[in-house]
Design an enzyme around this catalytic site. Sequence first.
Site, short mmCIF file in Angstrom:
data_model
loop_
_atom_site.label_atom_id
_atom_site.label_comp_id
_atom_site.label_asym_id
_atom_site.label_seq_id
_atom_site.Cartn_x
_atom_site.Cartn_y
_atom_site.Cartn_z
N SER A 4 -2.30 4.15 -14.15
CA SER A 4 -2.93 4.26 -15.73
C SER A 4 -3.35 3.02 -15.58
CB SER A 4 -2.28 5.09 -16.26
OG SER A 4 -2.16 6.16 -17.30
N THR A 5 -3.47 1.97 -14.81
CA THR A 5 -3.36 0.60 -14.91
C THR A 5 -4.21 0.52 -14.34
OG1 THR A 5 -2.06 -0.24 -13.13
CG2 THR A 5 -0.91 0.28 -15.49
N GLY A 6 -5.26 1.03 -13.35
CA GLY A 6 -6.46 0.16 -12.55
C GLY A 6 -8.18 0.39 -13.19
N VAL A 7 -8.51 2.40 -13.17
CA VAL A 7 -9.10 2.32 -13.93
C VAL A 7 -9.18 3.09 -15.47
CG1 VAL A 7 -11.54 4.86 -13.90
CG2 VAL A 7 -10.58 3.78 -11.51
N TYR A 8 -8.06 3.33 -15.84
CA TYR A 8 -8.09 3.87 -16.93
C TYR A 8 -7.36 2.88 -17.73
CZ TYR A 8 -7.66 9.28 -15.30
OH TYR A 8 -8.23 10.11 -14.86
N ASP A 11 1.25 -1.11 0.28
CA ASP A 11 0.03 0.19 -0.20
C ASP A 11 0.74 1.41 -0.10
OD1 ASP A 11 -1.40 2.14 0.70
OD2 ASP A 11 -2.92 0.76 2.32
N ILE A 12 0.88 2.31 -0.76
CA ILE A 12 1.76 2.97 -1.29
C ILE A 12 1.94 4.66 -0.22
CG2 ILE A 12 0.16 4.81 -2.70
CD1 ILE A 12 3.20 4.89 -4.68
N ASP A 39 -6.25 7.38 -6.01
CA ASP A 39 -6.70 8.79 -4.95
C ASP A 39 -6.96 8.78 -3.67
OD1 ASP A 39 -5.98 11.03 -5.53
OD2 ASP A 39 -8.25 10.63 -6.87
N GLY A 50 -9.89 4.61 -5.72
CA GLY A 50 -8.06 3.40 -6.17
C GLY A 50 -7.46 4.71 -5.64
N1 AR6 Z 1 -1.09 1.74 -2.98
C1 AR6 Z 1 -0.87 1.38 -4.48
N2 AR6 Z 1 -1.42 0.59 -5.15
C2 AR6 Z 1 -2.77 1.04 -5.18
C3 AR6 Z 1 -3.60 1.20 -3.86
C4 AR6 Z 1 -2.33 1.93 -2.64
N3 AR6 Z 1 -3.00 2.15 -1.65
N4 AR6 Z 1 -4.83 1.50 -4.60
C5 AR6 Z 1 -4.59 0.83 -5.57
N5 AR6 Z 1 -3.56 1.35 -6.20
P1 AR6 Z 1 -5.85 3.81 -10.37
P2 AR6 Z 1 -5.69 4.95 -13.05
C6 AR6 Z 1 -3.89 0.42 -7.74
O1 AR6 Z 1 -7.32 3.40 -10.63
O2 AR6 Z 1 -5.72 3.41 -13.60
C7 AR6 Z 1 -8.86 7.76 -9.20
O3 AR6 Z 1 -10.13 7.88 -9.92
C8 AR6 Z 1 -4.23 -0.04 -8.52
O4 AR6 Z 1 -5.14 -1.70 -8.11
O5 AR6 Z 1 -6.15 4.00 -9.00
O6 AR6 Z 1 -5.09 6.09 -12.82
C9 AR6 Z 1 -8.46 8.99 -10.03
O7 AR6 Z 1 -8.44 9.70 -9.51
C10 AR6 Z 1 -3.96 -0.53 -9.28
O8 AR6 Z 1 -3.19 -1.43 -10.09
O9 AR6 Z 1 -5.12 4.37 -10.87
C11 AR6 Z 1 -8.64 8.97 -11.78
O10 AR6 Z 1 -9.85 9.75 -11.85
C12 AR6 Z 1 -3.23 1.27 -9.73
O11 AR6 Z 1 -2.98 1.71 -8.31
C13 AR6 Z 1 -8.25 7.76 -11.88
O12 AR6 Z 1 -8.42 7.02 -11.38
C14 AR6 Z 1 -4.01 2.22 -10.95
O13 AR6 Z 1 -5.18 2.29 -10.19
C15 AR6 Z 1 -6.47 7.31 -12.51
O14 AR6 Z 1 -6.34 6.27 -13.12
#
Ligand code: AR6
Length: 179
Positions: A125-129, A16-17, A40, A38
Site C-alpha cells: 500500500s505504500t506506493g500507488v496506494y 527486489d522481491i 505487481d 509497481g
Molecule cells: N520488489 C519489492 N518492492 C517493490 C518492487 C519490487 N520489485 N517494485 C516496487 N516495489 P506498489 P501499492 C515497492 O505501488 O501501493 C499496482 O498497480 C514500491 O516502491 O507496487 O500496494 C497494483 O496493481 C513500494 O514501496 O503497491 C495495485 O493497483 C511498494 O513496493 C496498486 O499498484 C508498494 O508499491 C497497489 O499499490
Amino acid sequence: MIVQFGSGRIELVLGDITRQEVDAIVNAANSMLAVGGGVDGAIHDAGGPAILEELQRRYPDGCPTGSAVVTAAGNLAAQYVFHAVGPIWQGGGKKEREQLQSAYETCLALAEKHQCRSLAFPSISTGVYRYPVDLAAEVALRTVALKLESSTPLELVRFVLFDQGTFGCYARVLETMLV
Ligand code: AR6
C-alpha cells in the site's frame, strides 16, 4: 537488519522481491486482481503468464481489500505468490489501518496453511496506494512480530524494500520494537 521474535525472525533487506528464494512471496495487488504497475507488474513480468491465468481461473470475482489469494509462482524461485490487496490511503479515517493489518494477517494465515517456513513481503500500500510509509511499517512489523511470537511454523519473514527511504522507515520502526 535481523531481529528474532519467538521462534522466527524478521529480516529487512533492500532489494527486489521477484528475486527472493523463499517459500512464498507476497504481491501488492488490486481488488480486480488485474495486472498493475509497481511490485505487481514486476511479479507478473518475472513470473510469466501462468500467474494471471490462475488468478482469472480461480478468482474471477477478484479479492476484497484487506484479504489475499494464493497462486503458484510460475517462473519465480518461490513456490507460491500471495496476492494481497491493501487499502488505498484516504487520510486514515476509512479503516485503512484495519484493512492493512488484515491483508498482512491473511498472508500469514495462508503461509501457515501452505506450510511455508519462509515468506517475503513488499511494503504493501505504500506506493500507488499512498499509505504513509512510517504508519504502514508500524502495522506491518507489529502484525508479523505478533504472529512469530505465537506458535507458528514460520521461521523467516523478510521485508524486501525497494528504496532506501522505505528501508529506513522500516528499520526505525523495528528498532523501537527492540526495547
Ligand atoms: N520488489 C519489492 N518492492 C517493490 C518492487 C519490487 N520489485 N517494485 C516496487 N516495489 P506498489 P501499492 C515497492 O505501488 O501501493 C499496482 O498497480 C514500491 O516502491 O507496487 O500496494 C497494483 O496493481 C513500494 O514501496 O503497491 C495495485 O493497483 C511498494 O513496493 C496498486 O499498484 C508498494 O508499491 C497497489 O499499490
